[in-house]
Design a protein around this motif. Structure first.
Motif, PDB file in Angstrom:
ATOM      1  N   SER A 183      80.440 -61.773  43.300  1.00  0.00           N
ATOM      2  CA  SER A 183      81.713 -61.490  42.621  1.00  0.00           C
ATOM      3  C   SER A 183      82.874 -62.280  43.218  1.00  0.00           C
ATOM      4  O   SER A 183      83.964 -62.320  42.642  1.00  0.00           O
ATOM      5  CB  SER A 183      82.022 -59.987  42.705  1.00  0.00           C
ATOM      6  OG  SER A 183      82.415 -59.658  44.038  1.00  0.00           O
ATOM      7  N   PHE A 184      82.661 -62.899  44.365  1.00  0.00           N
ATOM      8  CA  PHE A 184      83.766 -63.591  45.043  1.00  0.00           C
ATOM      9  C   PHE A 184      84.314 -64.714  44.156  1.00  0.00           C
ATOM     10  O   PHE A 184      83.551 -65.530  43.636  1.00  0.00           O
ATOM     11  CB  PHE A 184      83.282 -64.141  46.393  1.00  0.00           C
ATOM     12  CG  PHE A 184      84.375 -64.790  47.188  1.00  0.00           C
ATOM     13  CD1 PHE A 184      85.479 -64.040  47.599  1.00  0.00           C
ATOM     14  CD2 PHE A 184      84.324 -66.141  47.512  1.00  0.00           C
ATOM     15  CE1 PHE A 184      86.499 -64.641  48.327  1.00  0.00           C
ATOM     16  CE2 PHE A 184      85.344 -66.742  48.233  1.00  0.00           C
ATOM     17  CZ  PHE A 184      86.440 -65.987  48.654  1.00  0.00           C
ATOM     18  N   GLU A 185      85.622 -64.737  44.007  1.00  0.00           N
ATOM     19  CA  GLU A 185      86.232 -65.692  43.066  1.00  0.00           C
ATOM     20  C   GLU A 185      86.370 -67.097  43.628  1.00  0.00           C
ATOM     21  O   GLU A 185      86.458 -68.066  42.878  1.00  0.00           O
ATOM     22  CB  GLU A 185      87.621 -65.177  42.641  1.00  0.00           C
ATOM     23  CG  GLU A 185      87.523 -64.050  41.626  1.00  0.00           C
ATOM     24  CD  GLU A 185      88.841 -63.308  41.448  1.00  0.00           C
ATOM     25  OE1 GLU A 185      89.826 -63.611  42.169  1.00  0.00           O
ATOM     26  OE2 GLU A 185      88.877 -62.399  40.594  1.00  0.00           O
ATOM     27  N   GLY A 186      86.409 -67.211  44.944  1.00  0.00           N
ATOM     28  CA  GLY A 186      86.580 -68.539  45.545  1.00  0.00           C
ATOM     29  C   GLY A 186      85.237 -69.171  45.878  1.00  0.00           C
ATOM     30  O   GLY A 186      84.185 -68.596  45.609  1.00  0.00           O
ATOM     31  N   PRO A 187      85.266 -70.349  46.487  1.00  0.00           N
ATOM     32  CA  PRO A 187      84.016 -70.986  46.886  1.00  0.00           C
ATOM     33  C   PRO A 187      83.455 -70.353  48.160  1.00  0.00           C
ATOM     34  O   PRO A 187      84.199 -69.807  48.970  1.00  0.00           O
ATOM     35  CB  PRO A 187      84.424 -72.432  47.147  1.00  0.00           C
ATOM     36  CG  PRO A 187      85.877 -72.366  47.485  1.00  0.00           C
ATOM     37  CD  PRO A 187      86.442 -71.169  46.779  1.00  0.00           C
ATOM     38  N   SER A 188      82.154 -70.410  48.315  1.00  0.00           N
ATOM     39  CA  SER A 188      81.551 -69.971  49.579  1.00  0.00           C
ATOM     40  C   SER A 188      80.465 -70.959  49.965  1.00  0.00           C
ATOM     41  O   SER A 188      79.844 -71.592  49.107  1.00  0.00           O
ATOM     42  CB  SER A 188      80.986 -68.555  49.454  1.00  0.00           C
ATOM     43  OG  SER A 188      80.036 -68.496  48.424  1.00  0.00           O
ATOM     44  N   TRP A 189      80.283 -71.116  51.270  1.00  0.00           N
ATOM     45  CA  TRP A 189      79.293 -72.066  51.773  1.00  0.00           C
ATOM     46  C   TRP A 189      78.511 -71.428  52.896  1.00  0.00           C
ATOM     47  O   TRP A 189      79.030 -70.608  53.646  1.00  0.00           O
ATOM     48  CB  TRP A 189      79.986 -73.318  52.340  1.00  0.00           C
ATOM     49  CG  TRP A 189      80.789 -74.054  51.340  1.00  0.00           C
ATOM     50  CD1 TRP A 189      80.347 -74.987  50.441  1.00  0.00           C
ATOM     51  CD2 TRP A 189      82.190 -73.936  51.112  1.00  0.00           C
ATOM     52  NE1 TRP A 189      81.388 -75.448  49.677  1.00  0.00           N
ATOM     53  CE2 TRP A 189      82.528 -74.818  50.068  1.00  0.00           C
ATOM     54  CE3 TRP A 189      83.208 -73.159  51.684  1.00  0.00           C
ATOM     55  CZ2 TRP A 189      83.829 -74.954  49.599  1.00  0.00           C
ATOM     56  CZ3 TRP A 189      84.497 -73.297  51.212  1.00  0.00           C
ATOM     57  CH2 TRP A 189      84.791 -74.182  50.177  1.00  0.00           C
ATOM     58  N   HIS A 190      77.277 -71.858  53.022  1.00  0.00           N
ATOM     59  CA  HIS A 190      76.465 -71.507  54.187  1.00  0.00           C
ATOM     60  C   HIS A 190      76.486 -72.723  55.111  1.00  0.00           C
ATOM     61  O   HIS A 190      76.360 -73.861  54.644  1.00  0.00           O
ATOM     62  CB  HIS A 190      75.029 -71.201  53.737  1.00  0.00           C
ATOM     63  CG  HIS A 190      74.179 -70.573  54.811  1.00  0.00           C
ATOM     64  ND1 HIS A 190      73.805 -71.249  55.951  1.00  0.00           N
ATOM     65  CD2 HIS A 190      73.644 -69.335  54.924  1.00  0.00           C
ATOM     66  CE1 HIS A 190      73.063 -70.439  56.704  1.00  0.00           C
ATOM     67  NE2 HIS A 190      72.951 -69.273  56.107  1.00  0.00           N
ATOM     68  N   THR A 191      76.651 -72.487  56.416  1.00  0.00           N
ATOM     69  CA  THR A 191      76.738 -73.630  57.343  1.00  0.00           C
ATOM     70  C   THR A 191      75.493 -74.519  57.272  1.00  0.00           C
ATOM     71  O   THR A 191      75.578 -75.722  57.495  1.00  0.00           O
ATOM     72  CB  THR A 191      76.934 -73.142  58.800  1.00  0.00           C
ATOM     73  OG1 THR A 191      75.993 -72.085  59.052  1.00  0.00           O
ATOM     74  CG2 THR A 191      78.338 -72.658  59.040  1.00  0.00           C
ATOM     75  N   GLY A 192      74.354 -73.915  56.937  1.00  0.00           N
ATOM     76  CA  GLY A 192      73.105 -74.693  56.886  1.00  0.00           C
ATOM     77  C   GLY A 192      72.910 -75.464  55.587  1.00  0.00           C
ATOM     78  O   GLY A 192      71.908 -76.162  55.423  1.00  0.00           O
ATOM     79  N   ARG A 193      73.847 -75.328  54.635  1.00  0.00           N
ATOM     80  CA  ARG A 193      73.761 -76.087  53.368  1.00  0.00           C
ATOM     81  C   ARG A 193      75.153 -76.569  53.006  1.00  0.00           C
ATOM     82  O   ARG A 193      75.711 -76.217  51.989  1.00  0.00           O
ATOM     83  CB  ARG A 193      73.236 -75.186  52.223  1.00  0.00           C
ATOM     84  CG  ARG A 193      71.779 -74.863  52.289  1.00  0.00           C
ATOM     85  CD  ARG A 193      70.915 -76.086  51.925  1.00  0.00           C
ATOM     86  NE  ARG A 193      69.513 -75.765  52.065  1.00  0.00           N
ATOM     87  CZ  ARG A 193      68.853 -75.756  53.214  1.00  0.00           C
ATOM     88  NH1 ARG A 193      69.469 -76.055  54.328  1.00  0.00           N
ATOM     89  NH2 ARG A 193      67.573 -75.472  53.249  1.00  0.00           N
ATOM     90  N   TRP A 194      75.715 -77.347  53.893  1.00  0.00           N
ATOM     91  CA  TRP A 194      77.111 -77.762  53.736  1.00  0.00           C
ATOM     92  C   TRP A 194      77.192 -78.912  52.750  1.00  0.00           C
ATOM     93  O   TRP A 194      76.325 -79.795  52.775  1.00  0.00           O
ATOM     94  CB  TRP A 194      77.642 -78.197  55.110  1.00  0.00           C
ATOM     95  CG  TRP A 194      79.114 -78.068  55.226  1.00  0.00           C
ATOM     96  CD1 TRP A 194      80.021 -79.080  55.180  1.00  0.00           C
ATOM     97  CD2 TRP A 194      79.849 -76.860  55.422  1.00  0.00           C
ATOM     98  NE1 TRP A 194      81.279 -78.576  55.325  1.00  0.00           N
ATOM     99  CE2 TRP A 194      81.212 -77.207  55.475  1.00  0.00           C
ATOM    100  CE3 TRP A 194      79.507 -75.516  55.532  1.00  0.00           C
ATOM    101  CZ2 TRP A 194      82.223 -76.267  55.647  1.00  0.00           C
ATOM    102  CZ3 TRP A 194      80.513 -74.588  55.705  1.00  0.00           C
ATOM    103  CH2 TRP A 194      81.848 -74.966  55.768  1.00  0.00           C
ATOM    104  N   PRO A 195      78.211 -78.925  51.870  1.00  0.00           N
ATOM    105  CA  PRO A 195      78.268 -80.035  50.898  1.00  0.00           C
ATOM    106  C   PRO A 195      78.468 -81.389  51.579  1.00  0.00           C
ATOM    107  O   PRO A 195      79.206 -81.491  52.563  1.00  0.00           O
ATOM    108  CB  PRO A 195      79.483 -79.679  50.028  1.00  0.00           C
ATOM    109  CG  PRO A 195      80.196 -78.590  50.707  1.00  0.00           C
ATOM    110  CD  PRO A 195      79.287 -77.951  51.709  1.00  0.00           C
TER     111      PRO A 195
END
Ligand code: NA7
Length: 540
Positions: free
Chosen positions: A159-171
């Motif tokens: 439901s989070f409206e902003g972006p989220s990242w996992h450190t192990g799959r960084w863009p």
């Protein structure tokens, strides 16, 4: 399984193009065998391909964390920093792929979905996400110990409206945090490395800490020219020295002296000296730190005093001080400015012991006490370590038995290299081997060389299969547990124990008996005609 399906066929299929896979391919090709790597990423590098978060760098000194098999490679590659950054490590691994002309035998953007052993042909059938089936005599899992993310399982995460990242799959293109309110969940090594960088850029960073970690300064910087010269002049000797240490790292500077026999002043002086050196050296200050809880406590107290001296706010310092597990029983973190970051006005710490996360909401993170607004979330929550990557592949051995079932109560291997019932399936740095408790570069080279020697031995005798016996495997698993049991290692809720992944069996996975002991055992097994393994002749 019917593997009559047409497709490529090789002496060996290697899964993964990281440190392990690249050397494995080079080795097998050098033996005149056909081999091919299948790699999910769009490039080589494995761990160093995926972990691109800001501040990502190795926690072992660069020269030691590199291949030793080629003196020419060693001589021509000049590391720029004491602890290499992820981009530099990725450049190095790409250089290795080019230098040894490996790319033609690496298929990128291909994830191995299944590997089934066919008892009729004594070959593995490997199926990819591109619906290819490849057959191979040997299947070598070079899938890495920290390659499968621990998925965020927080209610409402979607439901989070902003972006989220996992450190192990960084863009690949990086993330711009300027002006953002960032929530970072987790305080392991990835968080500890990235938080100072994120805080330098973001408007505000809120760090959600479930368990405080021990971290020691890296004192990173350009490689000291004197150190570089010493390495250049004595490379072979330095490499050999590393291989004779328990953790495969010279930099730890192991000593025989015991904390229990030192006065408080002597202890303090030893720790100060090691703190000034930086990195894992602290754990080498006394021989009993990882064996004896009262000795360990002296190191715990020392790091606690350092945290209190760096972090100005006593309440934050208190929250950051680890008290629930011995130092070293979880991987020690090596940082640049982590504790100092908590002196910044734009950084705050939320202690999840006081207020657990209840949900991710559209605007941020809701704990039992408050909602913390965020524009972006960084999940630094770690990995399904050591077994995660193998668990994602449908691996079937003799009689269609699955590795998932065989490991349902925790991983079982012989030497961390092979699994009973799964002939010709090799695991590089598998559970039951020193792996993550060793300098990975050292552990990987030893495994790759053992596996290639084994395959060469089979070839000379025209053998079709080799597999661990149940008895040898049972004995090894018992030994791995027996060696770990009296140490401090099983006392922490660590990823070594599988404790960070809900539902994962709690078993101490790496071998703690020390790299030289382990290597000698592997060599002895081989010298005795692969004792503990059964073989079949190649009748086909
Ligand atoms: P780690 O070391 O496993 O750290 C993960 C962190 O995330 C750790 O602080 C965890 O707390 C925290 N975590 C995990 N799940 C949750 C949930 N559900 N809620 C709150 N916090 C959570 O992974 P890293 O990527 O940092 O480092 C892995 C290795 O890479 C490292 O050891 C180096 O070898 C390099 P916990 O401690 O479990 O309470």
């Amino acid at each position: 399984m019917d593997i009559e399906a047409p497709g490529e066929t090789y002496d060996a299929v290697i899964v993964g193009a990281g440190f392990s896979g690249l050397y494995m391919l080079h080795k097998l090709r050098g033996m005149g065998l056909s081999a091919r790597i299948y790699e999910a990423g769009t490039g080589v590098g494995g761990t160093w391909y995926w972990n691109r978060y800001p501040g990502a760098r190795v926690d072992i000194e660069s020269q030691e964390y590199s291949y030793s098999f080629s003196p020419e490679l060693d001589e021509e590659w000049i590391w720029s920093e004491r602890y290499a950054t992820q981009p530099e490590l990725l450049r190095y691994l790409n250089h290795v792929a080019d230098r040894f002309d490996l790319r033609a035998d690496i298929q990128l953007q291909t994830r191995v979905a299944a590997a089934h052993f066919d008892e009729g042909s004594n070959r593995w059938a490997i199926t990819t996400n591109r619906a290819e089936t490849i057959t191979a005599r040997h299947c070598i899992m070079a899938t890495g110990c920290l390659s499968v993310m621990n998925e965020p399982a927080f209610p409402g995460a979607d439901s989070f409206e902003g972006p989220s990242w996992h450190t192990g799959r960084w863009p690949r293109e990086g993330v711009d945090f300027k002006g953002q309110r960032v929530a970072v969940i987790g305080t392991g090594s990835s968080a500890i490395q990235s938080i100072p960088h994120i805080a330098a850029e973001a408007a505000h960073v809120t760090i959600f800490q479930r368990t405080p970690n021990f971290s020691v300064p890296a004192h990173n910087g350009p490689i000291d020219p004197a150190v570089a010269k010493d390495w250049a002049d004595n490379r072979a000797v330095r490499r050999a020295e590393a291989r004779e240490t328990g953790f495969g790292i010279r930099g730890v500077g192991q000593t025989e002296r015991l904390a229990g026999e030192a006065s408080a002043d002597e202890q303090r002086a030893a720790y100060e000296e090691r703190w000034a050196i930086g990195g894992f050296a602290l754990l080498g200050a006394f021989a009993d730190i990882t064996a004896d809880l009262s000795a360990n406590q002296t190191a715990v107290d020392f790091v606690g005093s350092k945290i209190r001296s760096i972090v100005k706010d006593p309440v934050t310092a208190e929250k950051l001080t680890p008290r629930t597990f011995p130092i070293g029983s979880k991987r020690l973190c090596v940082d640049t400015g982590y504790y100092d970051t908590f002196n910044r006005d734009n950084v705050s710490l939320v202690d999840l012991v006081d207020e657990p996360i209840e949900a991710i909401v559209p605007t941020g993170v809701r704990t039992a006490s408050a909602t913390y607004e965020a524009d972006a979330i960084v999940y630094a929550i770690g990995f399904d370590a050591m077994t995660g990557a193998l668990g994602k592949i449908d691996i079937q051995g003799r009689g269609g038995a699955t590795l998932r079932d065989a490991w349902a109560a925790g991983p079982r291997t012989y030497l961390g290299l092979m699994v009973a019932g799964f002939p010709n399936l090799f695991v590089v740095t598998g559970p039951g081997s020193p792996s993550v408790l060793c300098n990975m570069a050292v552990a990987i080279e030893q495994h790759v060389e053992w596996i290639s020697d084994c395959i060469a031995w089979m070839g000379q005798r025209q053998l079709g299969t080799i597999e661990a016996t149940d008895a040898a495997q049972d004995e090894w698993v018992a030994h791995v547990n027996e060696v770990a049991e009296p140490t401090i290692f099983p006392l922490a809720n660590s990823w070594y124990m599988g404790a960070n992944v809900p539902g994962k069996p709690r078993v101490f996975m790496p071998y703690i008996g020390g790299f030289p002991v382990y290597r000698d055992k592997c060599n002895e097994v081989a010298a005795n005609g692969y004792e503990g393994f059964t073989v079949s002749s190649d009748a086909r």
